[in-house]
Design a protein around this motif. Structure first.
Motif, PDB file in Angstrom:
ATOM      1  N   ASP A 360       1.013  -1.268  -0.106  1.00 44.44           N
ATOM      2  CA  ASP A 360       0.030  -0.042   0.188  1.00 44.44           C
ATOM      3  C   ASP A 360       0.835   1.220  -0.058  1.00 44.44           C
ATOM      4  OD1 ASP A 360      -2.098  -1.379   0.050  1.00 44.44           O
ATOM      5  OD2 ASP A 360      -2.470  -1.340   2.204  1.00 44.44           O
ATOM      6  N   TRP A 361       1.982   1.395   0.944  1.00 44.37           N
ATOM      7  CA  TRP A 361       2.797   2.359   0.746  1.00 44.37           C
ATOM      8  C   TRP A 361       3.572   2.646  -0.445  1.00 44.37           C
ATOM      9  CZ3 TRP A 361       4.311   6.799   1.901  1.00 44.37           C
ATOM     10  CH2 TRP A 361       5.575   7.349   1.794  1.00 44.37           C
ATOM     11  N   PHE A 362       4.153   1.496  -1.183  1.00 48.30           N
ATOM     12  CA  PHE A 362       4.734   1.652  -2.389  1.00 48.30           C
ATOM     13  C   PHE A 362       3.702   2.356  -3.584  1.00 48.30           C
ATOM     14  CE2 PHE A 362       5.813   0.012  -6.629  1.00 48.30           C
ATOM     15  CZ  PHE A 362       7.236   0.325  -6.562  1.00 48.30           C
ATOM     16  N   ARG A 363       2.421   1.924  -3.527  1.00 45.44           N
ATOM     17  CA  ARG A 363       1.628   2.259  -4.421  1.00 45.44           C
ATOM     18  C   ARG A 363       1.063   4.013  -4.245  1.00 45.44           C
ATOM     19  NH1 ARG A 363      -0.705  -2.945  -4.299  1.00 45.44           N
ATOM     20  NH2 ARG A 363      -1.634  -2.766  -2.361  1.00 45.44           N
ATOM     21  N   LYS A 364       1.196   4.060  -2.888  1.00 41.81           N
ATOM     22  CA  LYS A 364       0.938   5.696  -2.597  1.00 41.81           C
ATOM     23  C   LYS A 364       2.249   6.438  -3.007  1.00 41.81           C
ATOM     24  CE  LYS A 364      -0.664   9.514  -0.307  1.00 41.81           C
ATOM     25  NZ  LYS A 364      -1.604  10.019  -0.911  1.00 41.81           N
ATOM     26  N   VAL A 365       3.291   6.097  -2.694  1.00 38.80           N
ATOM     27  CA  VAL A 365       4.564   6.828  -3.266  1.00 38.80           C
ATOM     28  C   VAL A 365       4.788   6.896  -4.767  1.00 38.80           C
ATOM     29  CG1 VAL A 365       7.126   6.509  -3.269  1.00 38.80           C
ATOM     30  CG2 VAL A 365       5.923   6.214  -1.073  1.00 38.80           C
ATOM     31  N   VAL A 366       4.328   5.840  -5.383  1.00 38.69           N
ATOM     32  CA  VAL A 366       4.467   5.956  -7.025  1.00 38.69           C
ATOM     33  C   VAL A 366       3.371   7.262  -7.448  1.00 38.69           C
ATOM     34  CG1 VAL A 366       3.333   5.056  -8.943  1.00 38.69           C
ATOM     35  CG2 VAL A 366       4.594   3.530  -7.185  1.00 38.69           C
ATOM     36  N   ALA A 367       2.327   7.200  -6.631  1.00 37.19           N
ATOM     37  CA  ALA A 367       1.422   8.456  -7.048  1.00 37.19           C
ATOM     38  C   ALA A 367       2.188   9.856  -6.676  1.00 37.19           C
ATOM     39  CB  ALA A 367       0.014   8.439  -6.136  1.00 37.19           C
ATOM     40  N   MET A 368       2.708   9.871  -5.496  1.00 45.37           N
ATOM     41  CA  MET A 368       3.354  11.055  -5.056  1.00 45.37           C
ATOM     42  C   MET A 368       4.176  11.517  -6.183  1.00 45.37           C
ATOM     43  SD  MET A 368       3.916  10.362  -1.068  1.00 45.37           S
ATOM     44  CE  MET A 368       4.417  11.880  -0.650  1.00 45.37           C
ATOM     45  N   PHE A 369       5.134  10.567  -6.792  1.00 45.42           N
ATOM     46  CA  PHE A 369       6.170  10.868  -7.626  1.00 45.42           C
ATOM     47  C   PHE A 369       5.502  11.438  -9.155  1.00 45.42           C
ATOM     48  CE2 PHE A 369       9.004   8.372  -4.822  1.00 45.42           C
ATOM     49  CZ  PHE A 369      10.068   9.538  -4.543  1.00 45.42           C
ATOM     50  N   GLU A 370       4.249  11.357  -9.111  1.00 44.63           N
ATOM     51  CA  GLU A 370       3.774  11.981 -10.228  1.00 44.63           C
ATOM     52  C   GLU A 370       3.918  13.494 -10.231  1.00 44.63           C
ATOM     53  OE1 GLU A 370      -0.061  10.325 -10.736  1.00 44.63           O
ATOM     54  OE2 GLU A 370       0.399   8.219 -11.306  1.00 44.63           O
ATOM     55  N   ASP A 371       3.939  13.993  -8.955  1.00 41.31           N
ATOM     56  CA  ASP A 371       3.734  15.451  -8.585  1.00 41.31           C
ATOM     57  C   ASP A 371       5.348  16.062  -8.120  1.00 41.31           C
ATOM     58  OD1 ASP A 371       1.043  15.789  -9.206  1.00 41.31           O
ATOM     59  OD2 ASP A 371       0.595  14.704  -7.071  1.00 41.31           O
ATOM     60  N   TYR A 372       6.034  15.189  -7.660  1.00 43.11           N
ATOM     61  CA  TYR A 372       7.403  15.622  -6.965  1.00 43.11           C
ATOM     62  C   TYR A 372       8.519  14.723  -7.792  1.00 43.11           C
ATOM     63  CZ  TYR A 372       4.497  17.783  -3.813  1.00 43.11           C
ATOM     64  OH  TYR A 372       3.259  18.574  -3.087  1.00 43.11           O
ATOM     65  N   ASP A 373       9.704  15.658  -7.911  1.00 43.55           N
ATOM     66  CA  ASP A 373      10.838  14.982  -8.307  1.00 43.55           C
ATOM     67  C   ASP A 373      11.759  14.178  -7.511  1.00 43.55           C
ATOM     68  OD1 ASP A 373      11.102  15.942 -11.300  1.00 43.55           O
ATOM     69  OD2 ASP A 373      10.803  17.634  -9.970  1.00 43.55           O
ATOM     70  N   ALA A 374      11.457  14.668  -6.102  1.00 44.39           N
ATOM     71  CA  ALA A 374      12.057  14.091  -5.077  1.00 44.39           C
ATOM     72  C   ALA A 374      11.589  14.513  -3.874  1.00 44.39           C
ATOM     73  CB  ALA A 374      13.647  14.299  -5.015  1.00 44.39           C
ATOM     74  N   LEU A 375      11.838  13.675  -2.741  1.00 44.09           N
ATOM     75  CA  LEU A 375      11.257  13.733  -1.469  1.00 44.09           C
ATOM     76  C   LEU A 375      12.282  13.668  -0.457  1.00 44.09           C
ATOM     77  CD1 LEU A 375       7.957  11.141  -1.638  1.00 44.09           C
ATOM     78  CD2 LEU A 375       8.142  13.623  -1.763  1.00 44.09           C
ATOM     79  N   VAL A 376      12.125  14.263   0.724  1.00 40.45           N
ATOM     80  CA  VAL A 376      13.063  14.734   1.733  1.00 40.45           C
ATOM     81  C   VAL A 376      12.819  14.251   3.045  1.00 40.45           C
ATOM     82  CG1 VAL A 376      14.884  16.081   2.359  1.00 40.45           C
ATOM     83  CG2 VAL A 376      14.349  16.344   0.076  1.00 40.45           C
ATOM     84  N   LEU A 377      13.639  13.618   3.802  1.00 39.40           N
ATOM     85  CA  LEU A 377      13.515  13.337   5.184  1.00 39.40           C
ATOM     86  C   LEU A 377      14.665  13.800   5.903  1.00 39.40           C
ATOM     87  CD1 LEU A 377      11.490  10.219   5.298  1.00 39.40           C
ATOM     88  CD2 LEU A 377      10.660  12.250   6.318  1.00 39.40           C
ATOM     89  N   PRO A 378      14.583  14.039   7.166  1.00 39.93           N
ATOM     90  CA  PRO A 378      16.092  14.141   7.767  1.00 39.93           C
ATOM     91  C   PRO A 378      16.759  12.464   7.789  1.00 39.93           C
ATOM     92  CG  PRO A 378      14.611  15.053   9.187  1.00 39.93           C
ATOM     93  CD  PRO A 378      13.718  14.392   7.907  1.00 39.93           C
ATOM     94  N   THR A 379      18.151  12.515   7.746  1.00 41.00           N
ATOM     95  CA  THR A 379      18.657  11.193   8.030  1.00 41.00           C
ATOM     96  C   THR A 379      18.334  10.624   9.156  1.00 41.00           C
ATOM     97  OG1 THR A 379      20.280  12.278   6.221  1.00 41.00           O
ATOM     98  CG2 THR A 379      20.810  10.181   7.120  1.00 41.00           C
ATOM     99  N   ALA A 380      18.587  11.413  10.479  1.00 40.15           N
ATOM    100  CA  ALA A 380      18.542  10.837  11.654  1.00 40.15           C
ATOM    101  C   ALA A 380      17.800  11.611  12.573  1.00 40.15           C
ATOM    102  CB  ALA A 380      19.968  10.729  12.298  1.00 40.15           C
ATOM    103  N   GLN A 381      17.244  11.121  13.466  1.00 37.29           N
ATOM    104  CA  GLN A 381      16.375  11.934  14.701  1.00 37.29           C
ATOM    105  C   GLN A 381      17.050  12.438  15.907  1.00 37.29           C
ATOM    106  OE1 GLN A 381      13.353   8.307  13.639  1.00 37.29           O
ATOM    107  NE2 GLN A 381      12.653   9.433  15.321  1.00 37.29           N
ATOM    108  N   ALA A 382      18.382  11.759  15.898  1.00 35.85           N
ATOM    109  CA  ALA A 382      19.203  12.240  17.182  1.00 35.85           C
ATOM    110  C   ALA A 382      20.622  12.711  16.696  1.00 35.85           C
ATOM    111  CB  ALA A 382      19.302  11.088  18.068  1.00 35.85           C
TER     112      ALA A 382
END
Length: 468
Positions: A360-382
């Motif tokens: 389900d998450w993979f399908r969601k991400v595929v749809a997101m990349f129709e609108d975005y070239d890249a996504l970003v998250l922090p590399t670490a939380q601490a």
């Protein structure tokens, strides 16, 4: 700049043009290791220096073998290397010397690299803190009292301190990304299947971990990726690979980048991390990209449940032979036993339900990349934590309920095998490095590296603030 701090691209060009000899490079490399490694403990099982010098002189006298001809490389200690102690950081394998190379080591050797030893890891690569009963802990070169991350911690420290110009790593739960962030270097987790794993055991079910390259620039990452990527006919889930080196930066103007931040508060962050990452994203805006803050696109709780099920299932399968032997089991660290017991106790339907969430998450991400070239998250939380602590038990006042919960921010990428480049974002108030991860759709490896190259050209963090 000392020879060992030059880019791998420059070193290899000089070797190829014979402006630099492999013997000279090896001599400088060994001198740097002798000067730095006793303090940081990043390179282990180092081969005899005379043997290494002899191999370097032979490389100078013989024909060019490949793109890494004459380059010294220490291989991560989760990889079996013929003739070099390969302990996997575990007392169950202390002193183990393989007779044949794993696939990755074989590809490095065939490309002309001189394999000088190993880089240190946590026991069996479990946990993002590089310490084990065989070799001890690897220290963060920006503060010797702190962790360097892991499991590719030794590799990241070797790069950060100029002991090697390239390093291999592996990543199940951020092991190429977290240590890159904590040591001011780059780590690249390729699309799952681009860099083949060792063709042993199950080849179909366990799709979480991957091998990948690390370096002090995306351009150098690309050089190593071209060597270790590419199909292996013994494996069913290969991705094709087209060479990416020499890497050309992409023009970010007009690109759309989605910033996922702390996932709507689901991922607690220590103070300063979010602000530092956002300052890095400002670089993309200055280059003409559109950066947009996004609401959480999926349930963090569901992702975590899927992850810990599939991870424990894979770890349990890998450690099962040791768990069946009481004497060997007694040598494993507590977190390894806990993880293995969880996996060995699972039903097939538990694994199935976890994989449905992943799908389900993979399908969601595929749809997101129709609108975005890249996504970003922090590399670490601490930020890097004290060397003597096995793992952080709380972040920003929130208790961590497992030995790896504090690394939760990496699992949206790991769970579905997306390409992700960990880039340095600079330094916090205490002078410690941090970074963020840029990820794209499956197969967008070259695009993520080219985007990273544009960022690197504007920032040059590993060159501006080298360790030691």
């Amino acid at each position: 700049m000392t020879l060992t701090r030059l880019s791998a691209t420059q070193i290899l060009a000089d070797l190829g043009a014979r402006r630099l000899s492999a013997a000279e490079l090896m001599q400088e490399t060994l001198a740097r290791i002798d000067a730095v490694n006793p303090a940081v403990n990043a390179i282990v099982a180092l081969r005899d220096p005379e043997d290494l010098m002899e191999e370097a002189r032979a490389a100078d006298q013989g024909p060019r073998r490949g793109p890494l001809h004459g380059l010294p490389i220490a291989v991560k200690d989760l990889v079996e290397v013929a003739g070099i102690v390969s302990s996997h950081g575990s007392p169950t394998m202390a002193g183990h010397i393989p007779k044949v190379d794993d696939l990755l080591a074989a590809r490095l050797r065939a490309a002309g690299a001189i394999l000088i030893g190993k880089t240190n890891v946590p026991e069996f690569g479990l946990g993002s803190h590089t310490f084990n009963p065989v070799y001890g802990a690897t220290k963060n070169p920006y503060d010797m009292g702190l962790s360097c991350g892991g499991s590719s911690g030794g590799a990241a420290v070797a790069l950060a301190t100029g002991m090697t110009a390239l390093a291999d790593g592996s990543d199940m739960m951020g092991s190429l990304r977290n240590p890159a962030a904590w040591n001011n270097v780059y780590g690249f987790r390729p699309s799952w299947g681009l860099v083949p794993s060792e063709p042993v055991g199950d080849l179909f079910l366990h799709q979480l971990a991957t091998l990948g390259p690390m370096a002090r620039s995306p351009e150098d990452v690309a050089v190593l990726l071209d060597v270790i990527a590419g199909p292996d006919p013994r494996q069913p889930n290969n991705l094709p690979h087209q060479p990416v080196a020499p890497l050309t930066p992409v023009d970010p103007k007009g690109m759309r980048i989605g910033w996922l931040g702390d996932w709507g508060g689901a991922y607690p962050m220590e103070p300063g991390i979010m602000a530092l990452c956002e300052s890095g994203l400002k670089v993309f805006e200055d280059l003409g990209a559109h950066v947009e803050a996004l609401a959480p696109p999926f349930s963090a709780a569901a992702l975590w449940e899927s992850w810990i099920t599939l991870r424990s299932w894979q770890v349990g399968a890998g450690l099962a032979p040791l768990m069946e032997q009481p004497a060997q089991r007694a040598k494993l660290k507590d977190s390894a036993i806990w993880e293995a017991e969880r996996g060995l106790g699972m039903s097939a339907m538990e694994v199935h339900r976890a994989s449905v969430i992943r799908s389900d998450w993979f399908r969601k991400v595929v749809a997101m990349f129709e609108d975005y070239d890249a996504l970003v998250l922090p590399t670490a939380q601490a930020w890097p934590f004290a060397l003597e602590i096995p793992w952080p038990t709380s972040i920003a006042g929130r208790a961590m309920d497992t030995y790896h919960r504090w690394m939760e921010v990496v699992i949206p990428v790991s769970l579905i095998g997306l390409p992700s480049l960990a880039v340095p974002a600079g330094f916090g108030d205490q002078g410690l490095p941090m970074g963020f991860q840029i990820f794209g759709r499956r197969g967008d490896d070259a695009k993520m590296l080219a985007l990273g190259a544009a960022y690197h050209a504007a920032t040059q963090w590993p060159q501006k603030r080298p360790a030691m």
